[in-house]
Design an enzyme around this catalytic site. Structure first.
Site, PDB file in Angstrom:
ATOM      1  CG  HIS A  18      -1.891  -1.009   1.420  1.00  0.00           C
ATOM      2  ND1 HIS A  18      -1.948  -1.826   2.534  1.00  0.00           N
ATOM      3  CD2 HIS A  18      -2.914  -1.413   0.614  1.00  0.00           C
ATOM      4  CE1 HIS A  18      -2.974  -2.662   2.416  1.00  0.00           C
ATOM      5  NE2 HIS A  18      -3.567  -2.440   1.267  1.00  0.00           N
ATOM      6  CE  LYS A  42     -10.862  -8.014   1.968  1.00  0.00           C
ATOM      7  NZ  LYS A  42      -9.675  -7.196   1.613  1.00  0.00           N
ATOM      8  NE  ARG A  91      -2.735  -7.407  -4.276  1.00  0.00           N
ATOM      9  CZ  ARG A  91      -3.470  -7.521  -3.204  1.00  0.00           C
ATOM     10  NH1 ARG A  91      -2.901  -7.779  -2.049  1.00  0.00           N
ATOM     11  NH2 ARG A  91      -4.766  -7.403  -3.249  1.00  0.00           N
ATOM     12  CB  SER A 129      -4.018  -6.738   4.653  1.00  0.00           C
ATOM     13  OG  SER A 129      -3.625  -5.496   4.164  1.00  0.00           O
TER      14      SER A 129
HETATM   15  P1  ADP Z   1      -9.810  -4.038   0.121  1.00  0.00           P
HETATM   16  O1  ADP Z   1     -10.478  -4.665   1.290  1.00  0.00           O
HETATM   17  O2  ADP Z   1     -10.567  -2.881  -0.459  1.00  0.00           O
HETATM   18  O3  ADP Z   1      -9.311  -4.989  -0.936  1.00  0.00           O
HETATM   19  P2  ADP Z   1      -7.061  -3.748   0.895  1.00  0.00           P
HETATM   20  O4  ADP Z   1      -6.542  -2.940   2.032  1.00  0.00           O
HETATM   21  O5  ADP Z   1      -6.863  -5.213   0.948  1.00  0.00           O
HETATM   22  O6  ADP Z   1      -8.560  -3.347   0.789  1.00  0.00           O
HETATM   23  O7  ADP Z   1      -6.456  -3.207  -0.460  1.00  0.00           O
HETATM   24  C1  ADP Z   1      -6.619  -1.871  -0.860  1.00  0.00           C
HETATM   25  C2  ADP Z   1      -6.007  -1.689  -2.234  1.00  0.00           C
HETATM   26  O8  ADP Z   1      -4.591  -1.883  -2.142  1.00  0.00           O
HETATM   27  C3  ADP Z   1      -6.494  -2.683  -3.284  1.00  0.00           C
HETATM   28  O9  ADP Z   1      -6.601  -2.010  -4.522  1.00  0.00           O
HETATM   29  C4  ADP Z   1      -5.394  -3.698  -3.365  1.00  0.00           C
HETATM   30  O10 ADP Z   1      -5.324  -4.284  -4.655  1.00  0.00           O
HETATM   31  C5  ADP Z   1      -4.182  -2.813  -3.105  1.00  0.00           C
HETATM   32  N1  ADP Z   1      -3.076  -3.589  -2.574  1.00  0.00           N
HETATM   33  C6  ADP Z   1      -3.046  -4.346  -1.481  1.00  0.00           C
HETATM   34  N2  ADP Z   1      -1.834  -4.922  -1.301  1.00  0.00           N
HETATM   35  C7  ADP Z   1      -1.074  -4.500  -2.347  1.00  0.00           C
HETATM   36  C8  ADP Z   1       0.268  -4.766  -2.778  1.00  0.00           C
HETATM   37  N3  ADP Z   1       1.060  -5.584  -2.116  1.00  0.00           N
HETATM   38  N4  ADP Z   1       0.689  -4.159  -3.907  1.00  0.00           N
HETATM   39  C9  ADP Z   1      -0.144  -3.359  -4.599  1.00  0.00           C
HETATM   40  N5  ADP Z   1      -1.418  -3.098  -4.261  1.00  0.00           N
HETATM   41  C10 ADP Z   1      -1.874  -3.642  -3.153  1.00  0.00           C
END
Ligand code: ADP
Length: 156
Positions: A18, A42, A91, A129
């Site tokens: 992120h 979630k 990703r 995450s």
């Molecule tokens: P959500 O519950 O909306 O998926 P996340 O916090 O899991 O929330 O992810 C938020 C955004 O960050 C999403 O667009 C996800 O694809 C992106 N994201 C999460 N981890 C990574 C990473 N390692 N590299 C690039 N983008 C990421």
């Protein structure tokens, strides 16, 4: 007109993946809201306020980054903030399939919104995450996956 973007996500917790996207997006916008959302699909692991606090800590020196929490439709939040851009990260191909439908539906709901996708930096492709939460649950060293200053020790 100011260019305002929203990066919505669960950030449960924020990871280096992120952080990398936020740092790359910053030069493109006048203001960037990191919007920590309650995701109906979630279950939260870290408390919402803690997730927000960690992000504030990581970006404390970035004047144009604001961290907020929200519930409900992301496009409604964007309207309130006068934001015309949503940031998301890609990703894998499954991310793409998932994000495509959300992006297309958001555009139907609010025609003035554009979703901007950032391809993940190769070193963060495997990072998400949910894996970080698993490492925390089982007592592994999770701090290596999160930005400097975020300390996940003590959570289980
Ligand atoms: P959500 O519950 O909306 O998926 P996340 O916090 O899991 O929330 O992810 C938020 C955004 O960050 C999403 O667009 C996800 O694809 C992106 N994201 C999460 N981890 C990574 C990473 N390692 N590299 C690039 N983008 C990421």
């Amino acid at each position: 007109m100011k260019k305002i973007a929203v990066f919505p996500g669960s950030f449960d917790p924020i990871t280096k993946g992120h952080e990398s996207i936020i740092l790359r997006a910053l030069p493109l916008f006048d203001e960037l809201y990191i919007a920590v959302g309650l995701n109906s699909e979630k279950k939260d692991f870290f408390p919402l306020e803690k997730r927000k606090e960690w992000i504030e800590l990581v970006f404390k020196n970035c004047q144009n980054v604001k961290v907020i929490t929200y519930q409900g439709l992301t496009v409604e939040l964007c309207k309130q903030l006068n934001a015309h851009y949503i940031l998301r990260g890609l990703r894998t191909s499954s991310d793409f399939e998932f994000e495509r439908s959300i992006g297309q539906i958001n555009k139907k709901l609010y025609s003035d919104i554009e979703t901007i996708f950032f391809l993940t930096a190769p070193e963060y492709t495997a990072l998400n995450s949910s894996i970080v939460r698993d490492v925390v649950r089982h007592g592994g060293d999770a701090n290596q996956f999160v930005p400097d200053g975020v300390d996940l020790t003590g959570y289980k």
